[in-house]
Design a protein around this motif. Structure first.
Motif, PDB file in Angstrom:
ATOM      1  N   SER A  94       0.827  -1.202   0.000  1.00  0.00           N
ATOM      2  CA  SER A  94       0.000   0.000   0.000  1.00  0.00           C
ATOM      3  C   SER A  94       0.862   1.253   0.000  1.00  0.00           C
ATOM      4  O   SER A  94       1.947   1.294   0.580  1.00  0.00           O
ATOM      5  N   PRO A 193     -15.952   7.721  -6.472  1.00  0.00           N
ATOM      6  CA  PRO A 193     -15.283   6.456  -6.809  1.00  0.00           C
ATOM      7  C   PRO A 193     -15.418   6.041  -8.271  1.00  0.00           C
ATOM      8  O   PRO A 193     -14.439   5.625  -8.894  1.00  0.00           O
ATOM      9  N   ALA A 197     -12.209   5.928 -10.811  1.00  0.00           N
ATOM     10  CA  ALA A 197     -11.872   4.620 -11.363  1.00  0.00           C
ATOM     11  C   ALA A 197     -11.778   4.683 -12.885  1.00  0.00           C
ATOM     12  O   ALA A 197     -10.875   4.084 -13.491  1.00  0.00           O
ATOM     13  N   TYR A 224      -3.789  -3.169  -9.096  1.00  0.00           N
ATOM     14  CA  TYR A 224      -4.817  -2.385  -8.397  1.00  0.00           C
ATOM     15  C   TYR A 224      -5.667  -1.625  -9.410  1.00  0.00           C
ATOM     16  O   TYR A 224      -5.644  -0.401  -9.469  1.00  0.00           O
ATOM     17  N   ASP A 227      -7.797   1.829  -8.797  1.00  0.00           N
ATOM     18  CA  ASP A 227      -7.442   2.379  -7.485  1.00  0.00           C
ATOM     19  C   ASP A 227      -6.869   3.787  -7.641  1.00  0.00           C
ATOM     20  O   ASP A 227      -5.948   3.997  -8.432  1.00  0.00           O
ATOM     21  N   GLY A 229      -4.878   5.243  -5.912  1.00  0.00           N
ATOM     22  CA  GLY A 229      -3.461   5.238  -5.582  1.00  0.00           C
ATOM     23  C   GLY A 229      -2.558   5.148  -6.800  1.00  0.00           C
ATOM     24  O   GLY A 229      -1.383   5.532  -6.725  1.00  0.00           O
ATOM     25  N   GLY A 276      -3.607   4.801  -0.693  1.00  0.00           N
ATOM     26  CA  GLY A 276      -3.916   4.155  -1.959  1.00  0.00           C
ATOM     27  C   GLY A 276      -3.284   2.791  -2.092  1.00  0.00           C
ATOM     28  O   GLY A 276      -2.509   2.339  -1.236  1.00  0.00           O
ATOM     29  N   LEU A 277      -3.633   2.102  -3.184  1.00  0.00           N
ATOM     30  CA  LEU A 277      -3.155   0.752  -3.483  1.00  0.00           C
ATOM     31  C   LEU A 277      -3.525  -0.208  -2.355  1.00  0.00           C
ATOM     32  O   LEU A 277      -2.704  -1.026  -1.900  1.00  0.00           O
ATOM     33  N   THR A 278      -4.753  -0.114  -1.915  1.00  0.00           N
ATOM     34  CA  THR A 278      -5.205  -0.945  -0.805  1.00  0.00           C
ATOM     35  C   THR A 278      -6.724  -0.958  -0.733  1.00  0.00           C
ATOM     36  O   THR A 278      -7.369   0.041  -1.064  1.00  0.00           O
ATOM     37  N   PRO A 279      -7.314  -2.075  -0.295  1.00  0.00           N
ATOM     38  CA  PRO A 279      -8.750  -2.076  -0.005  1.00  0.00           C
ATOM     39  C   PRO A 279      -9.038  -1.607   1.419  1.00  0.00           C
ATOM     40  O   PRO A 279     -10.200  -1.497   1.807  1.00  0.00           O
TER      41      PRO A 279
END
Length: 388
Positions: A94, A193, A197, A224, A227, A229, A276-279
Motif C-alpha cells: 500500500s 469512486p 476509477a 490495483y 485504485d 493510488g 492508496g493501493l489498498t482495499p
C-alpha cells in the motif's frame, strides 16, 4: 548468543519464491512476504536456552536490563525498540505514510479517548510510537519515495492525454509546490469512486501504450485496477535500488515498496496511514495532517565505512542502527562485535560463523547487551542494534 527461529508472514503481496530461494527451501505455493526478527508481539522470534523454545519478548520481559543493557532500557523502556525483517515484495504494498512521534502520541491518545477498538478497521494508531524505517536491497528493488517536483508530475500526467487529468495538470503547474501537491492528492482521494476509477483505467491504458517512464504505473494498475493510488503514485519519485543500496523513510514521507527482496528495519510500531493501493481504510483528513507536502530527491543511501570492515547505513534516529559486513575467508583480524545494547545478526549470503554458531542465508542470532561475538567466514552479515 542465541539462534533465532523466525516467523514468515503470508501477506497477499508477498513473493512466492524470493524468501524460499534465500532460505534454500521449496516454495509452499503461498505468498511469503516478510520474515520477522525481533520481539514484536505479533510474531516474536523464538530462542531456546535449555527450557524449550521461548519468545524473545518473554526472555526480555524477564530480565530487560540483562538482555537490552541499562542504557537502552533507560532510553526506550524495557523492550526491544526495533523490528528487523526480510521483505519480499511480489506486488506493490500500500501507498502509505508514517506519523512523527508527536503525531503518533496525539493520534493514539485521541482514539483511546474516543474508545476506538484497537482492532477496528478504521483505527489509525495502534500505539503511541513513530515508525521510521530503512529498506536495504538484496536484489534490484523498485519503490516509490517522496514527492517529485510538481512540474515533473505534471509532465508525466499530461503525456497520457487523458482529459479528466487536465485539472490536476493545471494545478501542478499553477500553484506553489506545497499547495499544488496537497490539492492534487486531496482531489484524487476525495473524487467520486466511479469517476476516479474511470480516470485511472484510462490513465493505465495510456501508460501501457507509452511504456518507458510510464511503464511502472501500468504494472501498478494491473495489480490495483481503478485504485486512485495509481494516480497518487505518479506524484512520487520512482526509484530502483541496486543490491546494497538503501532508502530511509522518515515521518510524513509517502512511499510504497513495489518489487524485490530486501532487509528492512523499523522502530517497533504499527502506525500506518494509507493513501492508496489498498482495499483498507483511508482516513483522508488524518492523512493530510501527517503528510509532508514537499518534493525532494529520494536520498538513496550507500553504506559508510566504519571500523573492522563494518559498513553503516547512517540514519537520524536512535531506535535502530543497521550495518553489514561483507566477509572474505582470509579476513584478518576477525571482527569482534560488542555493544552496550542488544544486537540481531542476520546472514543473507554465504556462510558466516558468529561465535560458535554457523549461519547460512536467512539464519540469525540474538546477542544480549555487552556480549562479545567474533565473526568470520565468507558471506554477508547484517547487524541490527540500538543507539543509546
Amino acid at each position: 548468543m542465541d539462534r533465532l527461529s523466525n516467523t514468515v508472514r503470508p501477506y497477499a503481496w508477498g513473493s512466492l519464491t524470493a524468501i524460499p530461494e534465500l532460505l534454500g527451501v521449496e516454495p509452499t505455493g503461498e505468498p511469503q512476504a516478510e520474515m520477522w526478527l525481533g520481539a514484536h508481539p505479533g510474531a516474536p522470534s523464538h530462542l531456546d536456552r535449555g527450557r524449550g523454545p521461548e519468545p524473545l519478548s518473554a526472555v526480555i520481559d524477564a530480565a530487560p536490563e540483562r538482555e537490552l543493557g541499562p542504557a537502552a532500557v533507560e532510553k526506550f523502556g524495557p523492550r526491544l525498540p526495533f523490528l528487523l525483517k526480510i521483505l519480499a515484495a511480489g506486488a506493490p504494498l500500500s501507498l502509505q505514510v508514517h506519523p512523527d512521534l508527536e503525531q503518533a502520541e496525539e493520534g493514539y491518545a485521541d482514539e483511546e479517548r474516543r474508545g476506538v477498538p484497537l482492532d477496528a478497521p478504521h483505527r489509525n494508531y495502534k500505539d503511541a510510537n513513530h515508525k521510521p524505517e530503512l529498506i536495504c536491497a538484496l536484489t534490484p528493488f523498485d519503490g516509490l519515495c517522496g514527492f517529485r517536483p510538481p512540474h515533473e508530475s505534471a509532465a508525466l500526467l499530461d503525456a497520457l492525454d487523458v482529459g479528466s487529468l487536465k485539472p490536476y495538470v493545471d494545478l501542478l503547474r499553477a500553484r506553489p509546490e506545497e499547495a499544488a501537491l496537497r490539492e492534487v492528492l486531496t482531489a484524487i482521494l476525495t473524487a467520486a469512486p466511479a469517476e476516479i476509477a474511470a480516470t485511472v483505467d484510462a490513465a493505465a491504458a495510456a501508460c501501457e501504450r507509452l511504456g518507458g517512464d510510464h511503464a511502472p504505473y501500468a504494472a501498478i494498475a494491473r495489480d490495483y485496477p481503478g485504485d486512485p493510488g495509481v494516480l497518487a503514485a505518479m506524484l512520487l519519485n520512482f526509484v530502483t535500488l541496486q543490491p546494497g543500496q538503501a532508502l530511509f523513510l522518515g515521518a510524513g514521507v509517502p512511499h510504497a515498496y513495489l518489487h524485490g527482496l530486501g532487509v528492512e528495519i523499523m522502530a517497533n510500531s504499527d502506525n500506518v496511514l494509507r493513501c492508496g493501493l489498498t482495499p483498507k481504510h483511508i482516513d483522508v483528513p488524518e492523512l493530510l495532517r501527517v503528510v509532508r507536502f514537499e518534493s525532494g530527491d529520494p536520498g538513496v543511501l550507500r553504506p559508510e565505512a566504519g571500523t573492522d570492515g563494518e559498513e553503516v547505513y547512517a540514519t537520524p534516529i536512535d531506535e535502530f542502527r543497521l550495518s553489514r559486513y561483507v566477509l572474505a575467508a582470509d579476513a584478518s583480524p576477525r571482527p569482534q562485535l560488542t555493544a552496550d545494547t542488544p544486537q540481531i545478526l542476520l546472514c543473507t549470503a554465504g556462510t558466516v560463523t558468529a561465535g560458535e554458531l554457523t549461519l547460512r542465508p536467512g539464519q540469525s542470532v540474538f546477542v544480549p547487551a555487552h556480549e562479545k561475538t567474533e565473526i568470520s567466514g565468507t558471506g554477508t552479515l547484517f547487524r541490527a542494534t540500538v543507539v543509546a
